[in-house]
Design a protein around this motif. Structure first.
Motif, PDB file in Angstrom:
ATOM      1  N   GLY A 242       0.796  -1.218   0.000  1.00  9.90           N
ATOM      2  CA  GLY A 242       0.000   0.000   0.000  1.00  9.90           C
ATOM      3  C   GLY A 242       0.827   1.265   0.000  1.00  9.90           C
ATOM      4  N   LEU A 243       1.667   1.441   1.033  1.00 12.65           N
ATOM      5  CA  LEU A 243       2.405   2.685   1.182  1.00 12.65           C
ATOM      6  C   LEU A 243       3.599   2.775   0.245  1.00 12.65           C
ATOM      7  N   LEU A 244       4.349   1.670   0.089  1.00 13.81           N
ATOM      8  CA  LEU A 244       5.541   1.685  -0.756  1.00 13.81           C
ATOM      9  C   LEU A 244       5.261   1.285  -2.198  1.00 13.81           C
ATOM     10  N   ALA A 245       4.034   0.847  -2.481  1.00  8.25           N
ATOM     11  CA  ALA A 245       3.618   0.490  -3.854  1.00  8.25           C
ATOM     12  C   ALA A 245       4.476  -0.620  -4.445  1.00  8.25           C
ATOM     13  N   VAL A 246       4.828  -1.605  -3.634  1.00  5.38           N
ATOM     14  CA  VAL A 246       5.576  -2.759  -4.116  1.00  5.38           C
ATOM     15  C   VAL A 246       4.582  -3.834  -4.546  1.00  5.38           C
ATOM     16  N   PRO A 247       4.581  -4.253  -5.801  1.00  6.88           N
ATOM     17  CA  PRO A 247       3.622  -5.275  -6.238  1.00  6.88           C
ATOM     18  C   PRO A 247       3.945  -6.642  -5.647  1.00  6.88           C
ATOM     19  N   ILE A 248       2.925  -7.368  -5.280  1.00  7.90           N
ATOM     20  CA  ILE A 248       3.069  -8.731  -4.765  1.00  7.90           C
ATOM     21  C   ILE A 248       2.706  -9.681  -5.894  1.00  7.90           C
ATOM     22  N   ALA A 249       3.688 -10.418  -6.391  1.00  4.31           N
ATOM     23  CA  ALA A 249       3.461 -11.257  -7.566  1.00  4.31           C
ATOM     24  C   ALA A 249       2.762 -12.563  -7.228  1.00  4.31           C
ATOM     25  N   GLY A 250       2.984 -13.089  -6.031  1.00  4.85           N
ATOM     26  CA  GLY A 250       2.478 -14.413  -5.701  1.00  4.85           C
ATOM     27  C   GLY A 250       1.288 -14.392  -4.764  1.00  4.85           C
ATOM     28  N   SER A 251       1.054 -15.529  -4.142  1.00  4.65           N
ATOM     29  CA  SER A 251      -0.110 -15.734  -3.289  1.00  4.65           C
ATOM     30  C   SER A 251       0.201 -15.287  -1.862  1.00  4.65           C
ATOM     31  N   VAL A 252      -0.606 -14.374  -1.357  1.00  7.94           N
ATOM     32  CA  VAL A 252      -0.445 -13.940   0.030  1.00  7.94           C
ATOM     33  C   VAL A 252      -0.795 -15.068   1.008  1.00  7.94           C
ATOM     34  N   PRO A 253      -1.880 -15.844   0.798  1.00 11.04           N
ATOM     35  CA  PRO A 253      -2.138 -16.968   1.714  1.00 11.04           C
ATOM     36  C   PRO A 253      -0.988 -17.972   1.769  1.00 11.04           C
ATOM     37  N   LEU A 254      -0.332 -18.222   0.632  1.00 10.10           N
ATOM     38  CA  LEU A 254       0.817 -19.130   0.650  1.00 10.10           C
ATOM     39  C   LEU A 254       1.955 -18.542   1.466  1.00 10.10           C
ATOM     40  N   PHE A 255       2.167 -17.250   1.347  1.00 11.14           N
ATOM     41  CA  PHE A 255       3.189 -16.583   2.165  1.00 11.14           C
ATOM     42  C   PHE A 255       2.830 -16.681   3.649  1.00 11.14           C
ATOM     43  N   VAL A 256       1.550 -16.512   3.985  1.00 11.48           N
ATOM     44  CA  VAL A 256       1.125 -16.611   5.386  1.00 11.48           C
ATOM     45  C   VAL A 256       1.385 -18.019   5.911  1.00 11.48           C
ATOM     46  N   LEU A 257       1.122 -19.030   5.087  1.00  6.95           N
ATOM     47  CA  LEU A 257       1.384 -20.407   5.508  1.00  6.95           C
ATOM     48  C   LEU A 257       2.859 -20.602   5.828  1.00  6.95           C
ATOM     49  N   GLY A 258       3.732 -20.136   4.947  1.00  7.67           N
ATOM     50  CA  GLY A 258       5.163 -20.255   5.209  1.00  7.67           C
ATOM     51  C   GLY A 258       5.598 -19.465   6.420  1.00  7.67           C
ATOM     52  N   THR A 259       4.971 -18.298   6.637  1.00  5.27           N
ATOM     53  CA  THR A 259       5.309 -17.481   7.799  1.00  5.27           C
ATOM     54  C   THR A 259       4.939 -18.193   9.092  1.00  5.27           C
ATOM     55  N   ILE A 260       3.802 -18.883   9.091  1.00  8.12           N
ATOM     56  CA  ILE A 260       3.384 -19.628  10.285  1.00  8.12           C
ATOM     57  C   ILE A 260       4.393 -20.722  10.614  1.00  8.12           C
ATOM     58  N   VAL A 261       4.793 -21.492   9.590  1.00  9.78           N
ATOM     59  CA  VAL A 261       5.756 -22.567   9.817  1.00  9.78           C
ATOM     60  C   VAL A 261       7.082 -22.007  10.314  1.00  9.78           C
TER      61      VAL A 261
END
Length: 368
Positions: A242-261
């Motif tokens: 939002g603030l830095l306008a960096v595009p997210i190319a992949g899946s945010v839920p997949l990133f959340v899964l990896g972050t949890i692990v």
């Protein structure tokens, strides 16, 4: 079901304790907002707005064209100085680069005589100095070729930047800062929560309750995982995208899964470190070199390829190394689950090892 209920109530207790601690709440908010933004926008190693001066002893049309080609945002408007001012200006730190154009610069080139240009560089900032010198060389050669009609080489190299077409450092730095913040808080918060029980005398109350060490460990990790993963996700969406306008190319839920692990494995490491100390001060002194070393060797600050081969093999056992590679694949390259499944598998294995070590050490500590 009774065990799950105990874990749930202990988790809620941890969340209430965290909510009642304004310092820790402020730390979480600051780490995933202001710290991410300031590091992404303020910590730069590439050439931006570098101070440059030109010693123009030729005063020709070509020398003026070369000077005019040194443009922002790479460089500040070039300052004209005399040859005698070069050394004092560099000693005083007024300029990073000083380009010296000799007399008869244009006439010698037109007559095909060799010309020596001088470039003095303040190399105290190594990355900026090296990159800036290369940029200046390219600019000078391109300007000379354009003005004098020098024949172009027979081969033209077309460069395409993938995943970051404009070469903006904020795209990389902001995401890496989110991951570093996740690492730091995942070690500090669970470890501090365990030591807080001991220092406040509430650990004996837990031992008097019908709960097991496993339930206590799960509650400590689970409560902090909820806070840290939620904060990391919001930081990625609101600050990075939002603030830095960096595009997210992949899946945010997949990133959340990896972050949890990742968070579970590192939080278990934090609890393990807490069981090896007797006070919050000792824990801080022990945790500080651990997460600094894990950050420096994870690939989030320096490329793994620049490390010695033996060290590259050793750092593969660090959760941070696997998580950085996983996050870069998902967020920058748009990788799907199949591509990052091996990384997730290694993270799960490391998480089990750290969790088992923390559980065993916690049982021993509580028995004492």
């Amino acid at each position: 079901m009774r065990s799950l209920g105990n874990v749930l109530w202990l988790t809620l207790k941890e969340l209430r304790v965290l909510r009642a601690d304004p310092v820790l709440l402020l730390l979480v908010v600051y780490t995933f907002t202001i710290a991410v933004y300031t590091v992404a926008t303020g910590v730069k190693t590439e050439v931006r707005n570098a101070a440059i001066a030109v010693v123009d002893e030729d005063r020709s049309e070509l020398s003026r064209a070369v000077t005019a080609a040194l443009l922002p945002p790479l460089f500040q408007p070039p300052a004209a100085i005399a040859p005698a001012e070069v050394t004092p200006a560099l000693d005083a730190g007024r300029f990073v680069f000083v380009l010296q154009l000799p007399p008869r610069f244009e006439s010698d080139l037109l007559a095909s005589r060799p010309v020596d240009l001088g470039l003095d560089v303040d190399a105290t900032a190594m990355a900026q100095a090296g990159n800036g010198a290369a940029y200046i060389q390219q600019i000078v050669l391109a300007t000379i070729g354009e003005r004098l009609g020098t024949a172009a080489p027979p081969i033209a190299l077309a460069v395409r930047l993938r995943f970051n077409p404009n070469g903006l450092p904020e795209w990389f730095t902001s995401v890496m800062q989110v991951m570093n913040s996740t690492l730091i808080l995942s070690i500090i918060l669970p470890g501090a929560a365990m030591l807080r029980e001991r220092e406040h005398g509430t650990l004996e109350h837990l031992l008097a309750m019908p709960v097991t060490p496993l339930e206590i460990l799960l509650a400590k990790i689970g409560a902090n995982a909820l806070v840290i993963v939620a904060a990391a996700t919001l930081s990625l969406l609101l600050v990075v995208r939002g603030l830095l306008a960096v595009p997210i190319a992949g899946s945010v839920p997949l990133f959340v899964l990896g972050t949890i692990v990742f968070q579970v494995s590192v939080a278990a490491l934090g609890v393990l470190l807490a069981t090896l100390t007797t006070s919050t001060g000792q824990f801080g002194l022990l945790a500080l070199p651990v997460f600094i070393l894990m950050m420096l060797l994870s690939g989030s600050m320096t490329p793994l390829e620049s490390m010695p081969g033996w060290l590259q093999a050793m750092v593969q056992v660090l959760p941070t190394t696997q998580f950085v590679a996983f996050a870069q694949s998902v967020l920058f390259r748009g990788a799907d689950f199949a591509l990052v499944a091996p990384r997730l598998g290694v993270l799960c294995l490391l998480g089990l090892l750290f969790f088992g070590a923390a559980y065993r050490r916690l049982r021993h500590t509580l028995a004492e």
